[in-house]
Design a protein around this motif. Structure first.
Motif, PDB file in Angstrom:
ATOM      1  N   PRO A   1       2.348   1.669 -26.424  1.00  0.00           N
ATOM      2  CA  PRO A   1       2.565   1.001 -25.451  1.00  0.00           C
ATOM      3  C   PRO A   1       4.107   1.644 -24.982  1.00  0.00           C
ATOM      4  N   GLU A   2       4.372   2.675 -25.482  1.00  0.00           N
ATOM      5  CA  GLU A   2       5.993   3.538 -25.134  1.00  0.00           C
ATOM      6  C   GLU A   2       5.682   4.988 -25.034  1.00  0.00           C
ATOM      7  N   LEU A   3       6.542   5.152 -23.728  1.00  0.00           N
ATOM      8  CA  LEU A   3       6.119   6.195 -23.250  1.00  0.00           C
ATOM      9  C   LEU A   3       7.521   6.793 -23.123  1.00  0.00           C
ATOM     10  N   ARG A   4       8.009   8.020 -24.338  1.00  0.00           N
ATOM     11  CA  ARG A   4       9.315   7.985 -24.052  1.00  0.00           C
ATOM     12  C   ARG A   4       9.671   9.000 -23.753  1.00  0.00           C
ATOM     13  N   VAL A   5      10.341   9.586 -21.989  1.00  0.00           N
ATOM     14  CA  VAL A   5      10.152  10.630 -20.867  1.00  0.00           C
ATOM     15  C   VAL A   5      12.113  11.135 -20.827  1.00  0.00           C
ATOM     16  N   ARG A   6      12.123  11.846 -20.392  1.00  0.00           N
ATOM     17  CA  ARG A   6      14.107  12.726 -20.060  1.00  0.00           C
ATOM     18  C   ARG A   6      14.404  11.939 -18.807  1.00  0.00           C
ATOM     19  N   ALA A   7      15.273  11.764 -18.994  1.00  0.00           N
ATOM     20  CA  ALA A   7      15.317  11.273 -16.940  1.00  0.00           C
ATOM     21  C   ALA A   7      15.822  12.751 -17.093  1.00  0.00           C
ATOM     22  N   GLY A   8      16.279  12.486 -15.788  1.00  0.00           N
ATOM     23  CA  GLY A   8      16.458  12.728 -14.198  1.00  0.00           C
ATOM     24  C   GLY A   8      15.595  13.762 -14.454  1.00  0.00           C
ATOM     25  N   GLU A   9      14.507  14.026 -14.969  1.00  0.00           N
ATOM     26  CA  GLU A   9      13.190  14.938 -14.704  1.00  0.00           C
ATOM     27  C   GLU A   9      11.534  14.301 -13.841  1.00  0.00           C
ATOM     28  N   ARG A  10      11.408  14.529 -12.827  1.00  0.00           N
ATOM     29  CA  ARG A  10       9.725  14.656 -12.269  1.00  0.00           C
ATOM     30  C   ARG A  10       9.437  14.640 -14.014  1.00  0.00           C
ATOM     31  N   PHE A  11       7.614  14.057 -13.725  1.00  0.00           N
ATOM     32  CA  PHE A  11       6.944  13.622 -14.707  1.00  0.00           C
ATOM     33  C   PHE A  11       5.772  13.359 -14.355  1.00  0.00           C
ATOM     34  N   LYS A  12       4.631  13.667 -15.085  1.00  0.00           N
ATOM     35  CA  LYS A  12       3.635  13.459 -14.618  1.00  0.00           C
ATOM     36  C   LYS A  12       2.957  12.104 -15.594  1.00  0.00           C
ATOM     37  N   ILE A  13       2.580  11.584 -15.407  1.00  0.00           N
ATOM     38  CA  ILE A  13       1.485  10.343 -16.259  1.00  0.00           C
ATOM     39  C   ILE A  13       0.142  10.538 -15.960  1.00  0.00           C
ATOM     40  N   VAL A  14      -0.773  11.311 -16.824  1.00  0.00           N
ATOM     41  CA  VAL A  14      -2.483  11.393 -16.953  1.00  0.00           C
ATOM     42  C   VAL A  14      -2.790  10.219 -17.495  1.00  0.00           C
ATOM     43  N   LEU A  15      -3.644   9.373 -16.648  1.00  0.00           N
ATOM     44  CA  LEU A  15      -4.116   7.722 -16.949  1.00  0.00           C
ATOM     45  C   LEU A  15      -5.826   7.964 -16.859  1.00  0.00           C
ATOM     46  N   HIS A  16      -6.031   7.375 -18.268  1.00  0.00           N
ATOM     47  CA  HIS A  16      -7.529   7.039 -18.531  1.00  0.00           C
ATOM     48  C   HIS A  16      -8.090   5.746 -18.874  1.00  0.00           C
ATOM     49  N   ASN A  17      -9.260   4.923 -18.081  1.00  0.00           N
ATOM     50  CA  ASN A  17      -9.083   3.836 -18.442  1.00  0.00           C
ATOM     51  C   ASN A  17     -10.884   4.262 -19.497  1.00  0.00           C
ATOM     52  N   GLU A  18     -10.260   4.000 -20.298  1.00  0.00           N
ATOM     53  CA  GLU A  18     -11.736   3.824 -21.364  1.00  0.00           C
ATOM     54  C   GLU A  18     -12.026   1.906 -21.165  1.00  0.00           C
ATOM     55  N   GLY A  19     -11.784   1.289 -21.130  1.00  0.00           N
ATOM     56  CA  GLY A  19     -12.105   0.333 -21.246  1.00  0.00           C
ATOM     57  C   GLY A  19     -13.643  -0.069 -20.702  1.00  0.00           C
ATOM     58  N   ALA A  20     -14.187  -0.712 -20.616  1.00  0.00           N
ATOM     59  CA  ALA A  20     -15.725  -1.751 -20.031  1.00  0.00           C
ATOM     60  C   ALA A  20     -14.919  -2.420 -18.073  1.00  0.00           C
ATOM     61  N   THR A  21     -13.689  -2.270 -18.161  1.00  0.00           N
ATOM     62  CA  THR A  21     -13.480  -2.838 -16.616  1.00  0.00           C
ATOM     63  C   THR A  21     -13.224  -2.278 -16.138  1.00  0.00           C
ATOM     64  N   PRO A  22     -12.729  -2.168 -14.955  1.00  0.00           N
ATOM     65  CA  PRO A  22     -11.283  -1.993 -13.702  1.00  0.00           C
ATOM     66  C   PRO A  22     -10.449  -2.520 -13.956  1.00  0.00           C
ATOM     67  N   VAL A  23      -8.668  -1.099 -13.917  1.00  0.00           N
ATOM     68  CA  VAL A  23      -7.831  -1.426 -14.269  1.00  0.00           C
ATOM     69  C   VAL A  23      -7.022  -1.553 -13.321  1.00  0.00           C
ATOM     70  N   GLU A  24      -5.612  -1.389 -13.434  1.00  0.00           N
ATOM     71  CA  GLU A  24      -4.445  -1.256 -12.687  1.00  0.00           C
ATOM     72  C   GLU A  24      -3.533  -0.889 -13.036  1.00  0.00           C
ATOM     73  N   PHE A  25      -3.223   0.536 -12.864  1.00  0.00           N
ATOM     74  CA  PHE A  25      -1.966   0.636 -13.683  1.00  0.00           C
ATOM     75  C   PHE A  25      -0.916   0.239 -12.549  1.00  0.00           C
ATOM     76  N   GLU A  26       0.357  -0.359 -13.029  1.00  0.00           N
ATOM     77  CA  GLU A  26       1.438  -0.630 -12.265  1.00  0.00           C
ATOM     78  C   GLU A  26       3.135  -0.868 -12.205  1.00  0.00           C
ATOM     79  N   SER A  27       3.823  -0.436 -12.108  1.00  0.00           N
ATOM     80  CA  SER A  27       4.909  -0.618 -12.550  1.00  0.00           C
ATOM     81  C   SER A  27       5.647  -0.478 -11.050  1.00  0.00           C
ATOM     82  N   ARG A  28       6.359  -2.137 -10.627  1.00  0.00           N
ATOM     83  CA  ARG A  28       6.705  -2.483  -8.898  1.00  0.00           C
ATOM     84  C   ARG A  28       8.336  -1.833  -9.552  1.00  0.00           C
ATOM     85  N   ARG A  29       9.171  -1.637 -10.629  1.00  0.00           N
ATOM     86  CA  ARG A  29      10.511  -1.026 -10.123  1.00  0.00           C
ATOM     87  C   ARG A  29      10.003   0.975  -9.935  1.00  0.00           C
TER      88      ARG A  29
END
Length: 157
Positions: free
Chosen positions: A56-84
């Motif tokens: 539920p919490e990802l700690r990343v280094r400020a000031g650097e681009r990064f990649k989030i690898v997403l896996h949907n292991e559920g039985a239904t569709p998902v929508e990863f989102e962050s408005r900010r």
């Protein structure tokens, strides 16, 4: 060779056809470059599973681009989102994908699964170890932050 030759009955035919071809070639090149560059970025894994974000919490280094690898292991569709962060990705069951996040200022950034609210919520915490300030925990906080980022932290690959 029709595109490279001028004919007497159609002057300028080659020029009109080469411009769209050149534009298409350039667009194809730019579409591939960001994907190749994403492979060299720090990578964090986030699993979306039936209304939960793991971790539920990802700690990343400020000031650097990064990649989030997403896996949907559920039985239904998902929508990863962050408005900010201005990111969203819809994925069917069993699908994996990724998003690339621009360098962040230190702080907290909410993330969620739009299809499974209010349960599926989490946070990205952008840490800047050099800005931990004062107090008895200042240096300890820096050390913990650096250790969490270099040893993987939550969800780091």
């Amino acid at each position: 060779m029709l595109l490279l030759c001028r004919t007497a009955d159609r002057p300028g035919l080659a020029g009109r056809h080469l411009l769209p071809l050149a534009a298409l070639s350039l667009m194809s090149l730019f579409a591939v470059v960001p994907q190749a560059a994403a492979g060299d970025l720090p990578s964090y894994t986030l699993t979306l599973r039936d209304g939960r974000l793991v971790p539920p919490e990802l700690r990343v280094r400020a000031g650097e681009r990064f990649k989030i690898v997403l896996h949907n292991e559920g039985a239904t569709p998902v929508e990863f989102e962050s408005r900010r962060l201005r990111q969203e990705k819809v994925m069917g069951p069993g699908v994996s994908s990724f998003v690339v996040v621009h360098p962040l200022a230190p702080g907290r950034y909410d993330i969620f699964d739009e299809f499974h609210l209010p349960e599926a919520q989490g946070v990205i915490i952008a840490l800047d170890p050099t800005q931990a300030s004062g107090g008895p925990r200042g240096e300890d906080a820096v050390e913990e932050a650096e250790q969490g980022l270099t040893e993987g932290g939550a969800g780091h690959e």
